[in-house]
Design an enzyme around this catalytic site. Structure first.
Site, PDB file in Angstrom:
ATOM      1  N   TYR A 102      20.213  23.422 -27.265  1.00 23.46           N
ATOM      2  CA  TYR A 102      19.946  22.038 -26.852  1.00 23.46           C
ATOM      3  C   TYR A 102      18.719  21.995 -25.929  1.00 23.46           C
ATOM      4  CZ  TYR A 102      20.598  17.938 -23.804  1.00 23.46           C
ATOM      5  OH  TYR A 102      20.401  16.808 -23.054  1.00 23.46           O
ATOM      6  N   LYS A 136      14.775  20.394 -26.262  1.00 24.52           N
ATOM      7  CA  LYS A 136      14.111  19.493 -25.315  1.00 24.52           C
ATOM      8  C   LYS A 136      12.739  20.047 -24.921  1.00 24.52           C
ATOM      9  CE  LYS A 136      17.425  16.405 -25.016  1.00 24.52           C
ATOM     10  NZ  LYS A 136      17.254  15.043 -25.542  1.00 24.52           N
TER      11      LYS A 136
HETATM   12  N1  LIG Z   1      23.490  11.783 -19.457  1.00 23.69           N
HETATM   13  C1  LIG Z   1      22.769  12.733 -18.877  1.00 23.69           C
HETATM   14  O1  LIG Z   1      23.010  13.114 -17.738  1.00 23.69           O
HETATM   15  C2  LIG Z   1      21.615  13.374 -19.607  1.00 23.69           C
HETATM   16  C3  LIG Z   1      20.989  14.475 -19.027  1.00 23.69           C
HETATM   17  C4  LIG Z   1      19.889  15.048 -19.663  1.00 23.69           C
HETATM   18  C5  LIG Z   1      19.422  14.483 -20.850  1.00 23.69           C
HETATM   19  N2  LIG Z   1      20.069  13.417 -21.399  1.00 23.69           N
HETATM   20  C6  LIG Z   1      19.561  12.916 -22.678  1.00 23.69           C
HETATM   21  O2  LIG Z   1      19.616  11.498 -22.702  1.00 23.69           O
HETATM   22  C7  LIG Z   1      19.911  11.037 -24.016  1.00 23.69           C
HETATM   23  C8  LIG Z   1      21.117  10.113 -23.977  1.00 23.69           C
HETATM   24  O3  LIG Z   1      22.194  10.790 -23.376  1.00 23.69           O
HETATM   25  P1  LIG Z   1      23.676  10.175 -23.376  1.00 23.69           P
HETATM   26  O4  LIG Z   1      24.369  10.777 -22.228  1.00 23.69           O
HETATM   27  O5  LIG Z   1      23.594   8.692 -23.515  1.00 23.69           O
HETATM   28  O6  LIG Z   1      24.250  10.834 -24.716  1.00 23.69           O
HETATM   29  P2  LIG Z   1      25.194  10.200 -25.831  1.00 23.69           P
HETATM   30  O7  LIG Z   1      25.728  11.351 -26.621  1.00 23.69           O
HETATM   31  O8  LIG Z   1      26.163   9.247 -25.235  1.00 23.69           O
HETATM   32  O9  LIG Z   1      24.161   9.390 -26.748  1.00 23.69           O
HETATM   33  C9  LIG Z   1      23.405   9.972 -27.772  1.00 23.69           C
HETATM   34  C10 LIG Z   1      23.423   9.036 -28.971  1.00 23.69           C
HETATM   35  O10 LIG Z   1      22.651   9.629 -30.028  1.00 23.69           O
HETATM   36  C11 LIG Z   1      23.303   9.303 -31.254  1.00 23.69           C
HETATM   37  N3  LIG Z   1      22.949  10.276 -32.292  1.00 23.69           N
HETATM   38  C12 LIG Z   1      23.397  11.566 -32.400  1.00 23.69           C
HETATM   39  N4  LIG Z   1      22.928  12.120 -33.531  1.00 23.69           N
HETATM   40  C13 LIG Z   1      22.162  11.178 -34.137  1.00 23.69           C
HETATM   41  C14 LIG Z   1      21.420  11.157 -35.347  1.00 23.69           C
HETATM   42  N5  LIG Z   1      21.376  12.227 -36.155  1.00 23.69           N
HETATM   43  N6  LIG Z   1      20.767  10.028 -35.681  1.00 23.69           N
HETATM   44  C15 LIG Z   1      20.826   8.926 -34.873  1.00 23.69           C
HETATM   45  N7  LIG Z   1      21.511   8.899 -33.719  1.00 23.69           N
HETATM   46  C16 LIG Z   1      22.176  10.006 -33.351  1.00 23.69           C
HETATM   47  C17 LIG Z   1      24.792   9.360 -30.927  1.00 23.69           C
HETATM   48  O11 LIG Z   1      25.553   8.617 -31.873  1.00 23.69           O
HETATM   49  C18 LIG Z   1      24.836   8.793 -29.515  1.00 23.69           C
HETATM   50  O12 LIG Z   1      25.138   7.417 -29.528  1.00 23.69           O
HETATM   51  C19 LIG Z   1      20.146  12.296 -24.869  1.00 23.69           C
HETATM   52  O13 LIG Z   1      18.948  12.594 -25.572  1.00 23.69           O
HETATM   53  C20 LIG Z   1      20.421  13.370 -23.847  1.00 23.69           C
HETATM   54  O14 LIG Z   1      20.034  14.640 -24.315  1.00 23.69           O
HETATM   55  C21 LIG Z   1      21.155  12.857 -20.809  1.00 23.69           C
END
Ligand SMILES: NC(=O)c1ccc[n+]([C@@H]2O[C@H](COP(=O)([O-])OP(=O)(O)OC[C@H]3O[C@@H](n4cnc5c(N)ncnc54)[C@H](O)[C@@H]3O)[C@@H](O)[C@H]2O)c1
Length: 281
Positions: free
Chosen positions: A142, A146
């Site tokens: 993962y 990134k």
């Molecule tokens: N929440 C955090 O603390 C955090 C930290 C670092 C990075 N991020 C990044 O922020 C972004 C959002 O995080 P989140 O916590 O809302 O995650 P989340 O898993 O709730 O949301 C990710 C969304 O991407 C969608 N998705 C997955 N595979 C897909 C595909 N093949 N096609 C289209 N959509 C797809 C999922 O259905 C989901 O709704 C992510 O990229 C994550 O890596 C979040």
């Protein structure tokens, strides 16, 4: 904060952060084009449209991006997964986002992660904080995806002039729940303000931002926040008394910035206590 003149696309709109951004940016008057592979679970705001598709579908991405000025790219694998699960959304899907941005001359705001640099040690005492241009040290597939995403942004800026702001998100959750988050926490309001600044800043180039709130125990130093005019306003510090004692007890996890992700399938020979195991970078 100004309202963008063109629509803004949000991928991952049905996820935790996508739903937050959708709610807050539409309340601020923005016109949004939303997408996710999962249905959008909330009532669709006025001035927002939603299309359900897989980011692996490059044609769908291109079509939806027509006429947008910026793409908040939050969709894809958001936790550690096997390599085969990561490559579709996070490598191929990201390429589709950048190709669409190239065609539209749109800016990409990429939800990167601290896991792209997760194998840097946590600083102790007066040890230097990490600056934005530190080496990538991903802590799994993962985090590796990134790092690839940030490098794709580097390449599209250098080669095609496509601007991008890479948010190295720490821990973006409603509350601070353990000691590590005293360093890594990003409040929801700080994320929303960060995305507003990243989209509306007059110039961005290729920017990297340590996306955490104003935490005294931060691991992170210089970045490009001045370029986009963002300063976090919240802080994890007030939660210290309740969470200071909440640690994992796993020596690998507690040594590195990426926390629990660093110890997933960790198999480095020598073990944590062997003298030479960590002496060489
Ligand atoms: N929440 C955090 O603390 C955090 C930290 C670092 C990075 N991020 C990044 O922020 C972004 C959002 O995080 P989140 O916590 O809302 O995650 P989340 O898993 O709730 O949301 C990710 C969304 O991407 C969608 N998705 C997955 N595979 C897909 C595909 N093949 N096609 C289209 N959509 C797809 C999922 O259905 C989901 O709704 C992510 O990229 C994550 O890596 C979040």
């Amino acid at each position: 904060m100004s309202i963008p003149s063109k629509p803004v696309m949000i991928t991952g709109a049905s996820g935790a952060l996508g739903r937050l951004l959708t709610r807050e940016l539409s309340a601020a008057g923005w016109t949004l084009r939303l997408t996710d592979i999962a249905p959008f679970p909330d009532p669709l705001p006025e001035k927002a449209s939603f299309l359900r598709y897989d980011l692996a579908d490059g044609v769908a991405v291109m079509r939806q991006a027509e006429g947008v000025g910026a793409i908040l790219h939050f969709g894809g694998c958001s936790v550690e997964q096997p390599f085969e699960a990561v490559i579709g959304p996070n490598l191929r899907g990201l390429y589709h986002i950048y190709e669409a941005a190239r065609r539209e001359k749109a800016r990409v705001i990429f939800a990167s992660s601290n896991h792209s640099i997760g194998f840097h040690k946590r600083p102790e005492g007066n040890e230097a904080k990490l600056d934005y241009d530190c080496a990538f040290r991903p802590d799994g597939y993962y985090g590796l995806s990134k790092a690839y995403g940030e490098l794709m942004g580097r390449m599209y800026w250098d080669k095609h002039g496509i601007e991008n702001v890479n948010l190295r998100i720490g821990s973006c959750f409603p509350k601070v729940v353990n000691r590590r988050m005293l360093s890594t926490w990003l409040s929801y309001p700080d994320l929303v303000r960060l995305c507003q600044a990243a989209v509306t800043a007059p110039r961005a180039g290729h920017a990297v931002i340590w996306a955490c709130s104003n935490n005294a125990a931060t691991y992170w130093g210089k970045d490009h926040r001045e370029r986009i005019g963002w300063q976090p306003q919240d802080s994890a510090d007030g939660a210290r008394p309740e969470v200071e004692g909440i640690v994992s007890g796993d020596p690998v996890e507690e040594r590195y910035q990426g926390g629990s992700y660093t110890s997933i399938e960790y198999s480095r020979q020598g073990g944590f206590s062997a003298k030479d195991a960590f002496d060489l970078d």
